[in-house]
Design a protein around this motif. Structure first.
Motif, PDB file in Angstrom:
ATOM      1  N   LEU A  64      -4.390   3.409   3.909  1.00 36.31           N
ATOM      2  CA  LEU A  64      -3.747   2.121   3.657  1.00 36.31           C
ATOM      3  C   LEU A  64      -3.962   1.130   4.795  1.00 36.31           C
ATOM      4  O   LEU A  64      -3.862  -0.082   4.595  1.00 36.31           O
ATOM      5  CB  LEU A  64      -2.245   2.331   3.432  1.00 36.31           C
ATOM      6  N   SER A  65      -4.269   1.644   5.983  1.00 39.92           N
ATOM      7  CA  SER A  65      -4.477   0.757   7.128  1.00 39.92           C
ATOM      8  C   SER A  65      -5.921   0.254   7.236  1.00 39.92           C
ATOM      9  O   SER A  65      -6.202  -0.647   8.032  1.00 39.92           O
ATOM     10  CB  SER A  65      -4.100   1.480   8.424  1.00 39.92           C
ATOM     11  N   LEU A  66      -6.831   0.810   6.439  1.00 41.75           N
ATOM     12  CA  LEU A  66      -8.230   0.396   6.511  1.00 41.75           C
ATOM     13  C   LEU A  66      -8.404  -1.015   5.950  1.00 41.75           C
ATOM     14  O   LEU A  66      -7.868  -1.325   4.880  1.00 41.75           O
ATOM     15  CB  LEU A  66      -9.113   1.378   5.737  1.00 41.75           C
ATOM     16  N   PRO A  67      -9.160  -1.868   6.653  1.00 36.55           N
ATOM     17  CA  PRO A  67      -9.350  -3.249   6.176  1.00 36.55           C
ATOM     18  C   PRO A  67      -9.918  -3.318   4.762  1.00 36.55           C
ATOM     19  O   PRO A  67      -9.520  -4.178   3.969  1.00 36.55           O
ATOM     20  CB  PRO A  67     -10.326  -3.839   7.198  1.00 36.55           C
ATOM     21  N   GLY A  68     -10.853  -2.424   4.431  1.00 36.36           N
ATOM     22  CA  GLY A  68     -11.444  -2.438   3.099  1.00 36.36           C
ATOM     23  C   GLY A  68     -10.438  -2.153   2.008  1.00 36.36           C
ATOM     24  O   GLY A  68     -10.512  -2.721   0.909  1.00 36.36           O
ATOM     25  N   ILE A  69      -9.497  -1.257   2.283  1.00 44.87           N
ATOM     26  CA  ILE A  69      -8.454  -0.935   1.310  1.00 44.87           C
ATOM     27  C   ILE A  69      -7.448  -2.075   1.213  1.00 44.87           C
ATOM     28  O   ILE A  69      -7.034  -2.472   0.128  1.00 44.87           O
ATOM     29  CB  ILE A  69      -7.737   0.378   1.703  1.00 44.87           C
ATOM     30  N   ARG A  70      -7.050  -2.617   2.363  1.00 44.37           N
ATOM     31  CA  ARG A  70      -6.031  -3.669   2.376  1.00 44.37           C
ATOM     32  C   ARG A  70      -6.512  -4.937   1.681  1.00 44.37           C
ATOM     33  O   ARG A  70      -5.699  -5.709   1.163  1.00 44.37           O
ATOM     34  CB  ARG A  70      -5.636  -3.975   3.813  1.00 44.37           C
ATOM     35  N   SER A  71      -7.810  -5.154   1.653  1.00 45.32           N
ATOM     36  CA  SER A  71      -8.347  -6.338   0.982  1.00 45.32           C
ATOM     37  C   SER A  71      -8.588  -6.099  -0.508  1.00 45.32           C
ATOM     38  O   SER A  71      -8.915  -7.032  -1.240  1.00 45.32           O
ATOM     39  CB  SER A  71      -9.665  -6.763   1.648  1.00 45.32           C
ATOM     40  N   ASN A  72      -8.434  -4.862  -0.940  1.00 44.33           N
ATOM     41  CA  ASN A  72      -8.636  -4.515  -2.354  1.00 44.33           C
ATOM     42  C   ASN A  72      -7.270  -4.245  -2.976  1.00 44.33           C
ATOM     43  O   ASN A  72      -6.653  -3.208  -2.732  1.00 44.33           O
ATOM     44  CB  ASN A  72      -9.527  -3.274  -2.465  1.00 44.33           C
ATOM     45  N   THR A  73      -6.791  -5.189  -3.784  1.00 39.98           N
ATOM     46  CA  THR A  73      -5.439  -5.090  -4.331  1.00 39.98           C
ATOM     47  C   THR A  73      -5.245  -3.846  -5.174  1.00 39.98           C
ATOM     48  O   THR A  73      -4.226  -3.149  -5.060  1.00 39.98           O
ATOM     49  CB  THR A  73      -5.116  -6.332  -5.179  1.00 39.98           C
ATOM     50  N   VAL A  74      -6.223  -3.548  -6.019  1.00 41.36           N
ATOM     51  CA  VAL A  74      -6.100  -2.387  -6.913  1.00 41.36           C
ATOM     52  C   VAL A  74      -6.012  -1.096  -6.112  1.00 41.36           C
ATOM     53  O   VAL A  74      -5.141  -0.246  -6.346  1.00 41.36           O
ATOM     54  CB  VAL A  74      -7.283  -2.327  -7.894  1.00 41.36           C
ATOM     55  N   ALA A  75      -6.918  -0.935  -5.146  1.00 40.51           N
ATOM     56  CA  ALA A  75      -6.919   0.278  -4.324  1.00 40.51           C
ATOM     57  C   ALA A  75      -5.625   0.405  -3.535  1.00 40.51           C
ATOM     58  O   ALA A  75      -5.072   1.503  -3.394  1.00 40.51           O
ATOM     59  CB  ALA A  75      -8.113   0.267  -3.383  1.00 40.51           C
TER      60      ALA A  75
END
Length: 224
Positions: A111-122
């Protein structure tokens, strides 16, 4: 000098002979008031024993054993009960605790990864998965210490109950998260609070929410 006596030494109105047993929030607050000081001691015991992290699972089981005794109205002594459960099934509880820490740690890391945080669905999927894991754990630890079933069956039962009774598991989760969030958000100013409140109270809340479902659907079924 009678003013300074503890409240439990004062004579009360008593209980009517035909009074119905308390349930729900009335029972919750009755037990909470009765066990309040025990919960403070229990929290401190847990913090001390869980600090090495490798002993987290054993301390978690001991914590749940004590709060389950409280909600089941079993005569209890937190010092003795905690010590006994800490040693009981130590290897299994240690492994289960480390698995809990690993699973929650990985979810928090993702959840702290930038790629995840920028992906609303993920982000929503991972948050939902984290909530489900925490809900299941809220039933798993009480079941591990209160019901004599294999660990695989305990995990299965905990998952079923947590998802089948969100009216019990979700409010308990919200209250526990508020306790943890308030304690750690203000840290280190809240250090006294961390030492005496969140873990004992959080375990008490989740144990109370889980016990009625475990007693009604797991224990009764096993006794048939």
């Amino acid at each position: 000098m009678l003013w300074f006596r503890p409240g439990y030494l004062k004579e009360g109105p008593g209980i009517e002979k035909d009074a119905p047993p308390k349930t729900g929030l009335a029972l919750f607050f009755e037990i909470l008031v009765r066990e309040f000081w025990q919960l403070l001691k229990l929290n401190l015991l847990f913090v001390i024993c869980a600090l090495p992290l490798v002993t987290f699972g054993a301390a978690r089981a001991a914590l749940s054993r004590c709060t389950m005794n409280m909600v089941r109205d079993v005569p209890n002594d937190v010092w003795d009960d905690f010590r006994q459960e800490l040693k009981k099934d130590f290897s299994r509880n240690t492994a289960l605790g480390l698995l809990e820490l690993f699973a929650l740690g990985m979810l928090m890391l993702l959840l702290s990864l930038p790629g995840i945080r920028s992906n609303t669905v993920a982000c929503v999927v991972l948050l939902a998965l984290t909530a489900i894991v925490v809900l299941v754990l809220g039933y798993l630890w009480p079941m591990v210490v209160a019901v004599d079933v294999p660990l695989r069956a305990a995990i299965k039962n905990a998952a079923v109950l947590a998802l089948a009774f969100p009216q019990h598991s979700l409010p308990a989760l919200v209250v526990a998260l508020l306790l943890y969030g308030l304690s750690f958000w203000l840290f280190p100013l809240s250090l006294p609070l961390v030492l005496f409140v969140p873990f004992g109270m959080g375990s008490f809340v989740t144990s109370f929410a889980a016990w009625s479902d475990i007693r009604r659907l797991v224990i009764r079924q096993n006794n048939r």
